[in-house]
Design a protein around this motif. Structure first.
Motif, mmCIF file in Angstrom:
data_model
loop_
_atom_site.group_PDB
_atom_site.id
_atom_site.type_symbol
_atom_site.label_atom_id
_atom_site.label_comp_id
_atom_site.label_asym_id
_atom_site.label_seq_id
_atom_site.Cartn_x
_atom_site.Cartn_y
_atom_site.Cartn_z
ATOM 1 N N ARG A 1 -4.458 -1.797 -3.102
ATOM 2 C CA ARG A 1 -5.240 -0.937 -3.997
ATOM 3 C C ARG A 1 -6.358 -1.662 -4.748
ATOM 4 N N PHE B 1 -3.772 -3.099 -13.805
ATOM 5 C CA PHE B 1 -5.055 -2.456 -13.514
ATOM 6 C C PHE B 1 -4.965 -0.934 -13.385
ATOM 7 N N TYR B 2 -3.774 -0.423 -12.994
ATOM 8 C CA TYR B 2 -3.682 1.006 -12.663
ATOM 9 C C TYR B 2 -2.493 1.731 -13.290
ATOM 10 N N VAL C 1 0.173 -3.575 -9.235
ATOM 11 C CA VAL C 1 -1.152 -3.498 -9.863
ATOM 12 C C VAL C 1 -1.050 -2.826 -11.238
ATOM 13 N N GLN D 1 -3.377 5.186 -14.590
ATOM 14 C CA GLN D 1 -3.765 6.081 -13.507
ATOM 15 C C GLN D 1 -2.536 6.560 -12.726
ATOM 16 N N LEU E 1 -11.927 5.229 -3.645
ATOM 17 C CA LEU E 1 -10.608 5.228 -3.010
ATOM 18 C C LEU E 1 -9.510 4.806 -3.981
ATOM 19 N N SER E 2 -9.780 3.756 -4.757
ATOM 20 C CA SER E 2 -8.729 3.142 -5.568
ATOM 21 C C SER E 2 -8.755 3.583 -7.022
ATOM 22 N N GLY E 3 -9.892 4.078 -7.485
ATOM 23 C CA GLY E 3 -10.101 4.261 -8.919
ATOM 24 C C GLY E 3 -10.603 2.951 -9.499
ATOM 25 N N ILE E 4 -11.262 3.042 -10.652
ATOM 26 C CA ILE E 4 -11.793 1.825 -11.274
ATOM 27 C C ILE E 4 -10.656 1.124 -12.015
ATOM 28 N N PRO E 5 -10.412 -0.145 -11.726
ATOM 29 C CA PRO E 5 -9.306 -0.835 -12.407
ATOM 30 C C PRO E 5 -9.569 -0.944 -13.901
ATOM 31 N N GLY F 1 0.944 -0.846 -4.561
ATOM 32 C CA GLY F 1 -0.507 -0.699 -4.384
ATOM 33 C C GLY F 1 -0.888 0.540 -3.604
ATOM 34 N N ALA F 2 -0.119 1.626 -3.763
ATOM 35 C CA ALA F 2 -0.437 2.884 -3.073
ATOM 36 C C ALA F 2 -1.645 3.547 -3.724
ATOM 37 N N LEU F 3 -2.417 4.272 -2.916
ATOM 38 C CA LEU F 3 -3.517 5.070 -3.455
ATOM 39 C C LEU F 3 -2.951 6.370 -4.032
ATOM 40 N N ASN G 1 0.803 -1.234 0.000
ATOM 41 C CA ASN G 1 0.000 0.000 0.000
ATOM 42 C C ASN G 1 0.830 1.275 0.000
#
Lengths: 86, 503
Positions: B411, A35-36, A32, A39, B471-475, A64-66, A12
């Motif tokens: 996340r 998935f991210y 991740v 972003q 919180l995480s955004g949509i993957p 997995g940090a926000l 995280n």
């Protein structure tokens, strides 16, 4: 060489390393990524834009940090780099 | 063809219909193996292959009671490798990280089909890569017993690790260098395999407690060591210290209490993880506070349950496998700590399986979707990380099934619109407890009604997903998977879902 580091490799969190550069490079290694990835790159770009920094090398090792964690780690890494400069 | 959950299943198989469909199916029982007069003693694992002509295309079965310390499956694999035997089916009740050698045998085509209830570690990697020539079939603990007794899973040779064996072929799980407790998962193998071999490192004149009945045993092999005690039973698992995990556990216990589940005579099962253990701990606290005595705990058990039994808060433990040394000791010494077979535990066709008598079960999830379907078989990339074990069995049997999980792990939101793979159908999952709130399955109008005036934060699962997305955004969507690598088999033998190659 000047570097600024902030963060950890704990779950995280993210560890962000910045160095001065004559162009913008962003490297992301994330648990991740599938998935991210986009972003994470976007948060880094937005944070740099807000800080009015155009050219810099950013390495983000993400566990997995926000978004707000990534942003905070990046800003701290930049200020640590700048402290050394001063 | 699509099953009732909207998942693609092969046309040649029966697709999942419903969790209760087994009630309209007949139990199929093949005859038990012939009784053996006197077992023979063989000098080595190598000798088993000669004596029983283990050759291309056969099916060998194993159990996982030695867990991550097992050496028997590995040594048999080495012999398969040396002999270059091809196209084998292996059916271990679970596969652990220390069974890495399986990966080599998959790549070389020695092993072409696998049937198991749980797979984690290096053996899963070539399967994810599509290198297993045949299929991986993932059963539940109760479903594996059903598959064996019905002849759906035909075992040529069961090679069963056993901590102590006597000269009549009786085996015990509580004596010897590698004592691991009950041997519940191997009871169907013992009774229905064409040939049964016990592998031990401890021969005694007479075992004190019989876990394997010698009348089924064809041969005994003594080797130096069947396992590494360090990996067989963990030290006492510690309750999570993570404040988020503790809050989830407290809320789960409070929910159970307010919903009237924790009342005199209730029964319980929780998983072995830190949060599940914390739920058990909170429930125990509640029992002491309110002087509520339960009836039994079941499952894989540990020292916490052994203490509850000793202190009289529960009357019995029904145990398929022991997770730690305290549980092993309790099973050995406490006559109210009872061994059960995987069939008695969770086979839907047993008359009164233990899971059907559970007041509640607390389980985990790697993913849960808006229909409450749960995935504990793969991660969100579709890579194998586990399997049902008793998840789908207990979820069906228990009066209330609670899933405890954080809203996101590193996340990644745990609540999905659709889980990557279905391990347990949503109709058997009643409550999701997260750190931000609790969602009740809309099917459970009784629970929704009981919790109407609760101070706990109750919301819909859609609302919880929205919070995690905030919180995480949509993957983002991931790459499409490749060919079918395996099937997830529900406890009644119907197909819940397919597993796919990762590209």
């Amino acid at each position: 060489m000047l570097t600024g580091i902030a963060g950890t490799l704990e779950s995280n969190d993210a560890m962000i390393t910045v160095t001065p550069a004559d162009k913008l490079t962003i490297e992301v290694k994330s648990v991740v990524d599938a998935f991210y990835h986009d972003q994470i790159v976007k948060v880094i770009k937005d944070t740099l834009f807000d800080s009015k920094i155009a050219n810099i090398s950013v390495m983000c090792q993400d566990k997995g940090a926000l978004d707000y964690t990534i942003r905070a780690r990046l800003l701290t890494a930049i200020s640590r780099m700048e402290e050394q400069n001063g | 063809m699509l099953n009732t959950l909207g998942r693609v299943v092969p046309d040649t198989e029966r697709g999942f219909i419903s969790a209760t469909n087994y009630q309209s199916q007949e139990r199929i029982l093949i005859p038990e193996k012939a009784v053996v007069d006197k077992p023979v003693f063989l000098g080595s694992i190598k000798a088993i292959f000669d004596q029983y002509h283990i050759t291309d295309g056969m099916t060998l079965s194993f159990h996982h009671h030695l867990r991550n310390g097992d050496q028997v499956l590995n040594q048999v694999c080495r012999e398969i490798q040396i002999r270059g035997i091809k196209n084998l089916t292996i059916a271990p009740s679970s596969i652990f990280p220390n069974n890495a050698i399986i990966a080599e045998l998959i790549e070389a085509g020695n092993i072409t089909n696998i049937r198991t209830n749980y797979i984690n570690g290096p053996a899963a990697i070539p399967i994810d890569q599509g290198k297993l020539k045949g299929l991986l079939l993932m059963d539940t603990h109760g479903g594996r017993a059903r598959a064996i007794e019905s002849g759906n899973l035909k075992i040529d040779v069961a090679i069963l690790a056993c901590p102590a064996v006597d000269y009549d072929g009786n085996g015990s799980g509580t004596e010897g260098l590698s004592a691991c407790g009950t041997l519940g998962y191997a009871q169907s193998d013992l009774r229905y395999a064409a040939k049964v071999i016990l592998i031990t490192d401890t021969l005694v004149n007479r075992v004190k407690q019989i876990d394997f009945d010698g009348k089924y045993v064809d041969a005994i092999v003594k080797i130096d060591s069947i396992g590494d005690p360090e990996g067989i039973v963990s030290g006492t698992t510690k309750i999570t210290k993570d404040p988020v995990g503790l809050k989830i556990a407290r809320d789960a216990a409070a929910f159970l209490y307010q919903a009237g589940v924790i009342k005199p005579g209730f029964s319980m099962q929780t998983g072995a993880g830190g949060t599940s253990l914390a739920v058990a701990y909170q429930v125990r606290k509640m029992m002491i506070q309110n002087q509520i005595h339960g009836s039994f705990a079941s499952g894989g058990t540990n020292g916490y349950y052994a203490d509850m039994l000793k202190e009289g808060w529960i009357d019995q433990i029904y145990d398929v496998q022991c997770f730690d040394l305290d549980a092993v000791k309790s099973y050995r010494d406490n006559p109210r700590h009872l061994a059960i077979s995987a069939s008695k535990y969770g086979n839907p066709f047993e008359k009164d399986p233990i899971v059907n008598q559970l007041s509640f079960v607390a389980l985990g999830a790697t993913e849960i979707d808006l229909d409450f379907n749960v995935n504990v078989t793969t991660d969100s990339l579709g890579r194998l990380i586990g399997g049902s074990g008793g998840h789908a069995d207990t979820a069906h049997g228990a009066a209330v099934t609670i899933i405890t999980t954080t809203l996101a792990k590193a996340r990644l939101p745990i609540i999905k619109e659709r889980v990557t793979a279905i391990t347990t159908p949503g109709e058997d999952v009643d409550v999701l407890v997260t750190e931000r709130g609790i969602a009740i399955n809309p099917r459970r109008t009784d629970l929704i009604d009981k919790m109407k005036n609760s101070q706990l934060t109750i919301m819909t699962i859609d609302e919880l997903m929205a919070i995690s997305h905030q919180l995480s955004g949509i993957p983002q969507a991931i790459k499409k998977p490749g060919k079918v690598t395996g099937l997830i088999v529900y406890r009644d033998g119907t197909i819940l879902d397919q597993l796919y190659q990762r590209l």
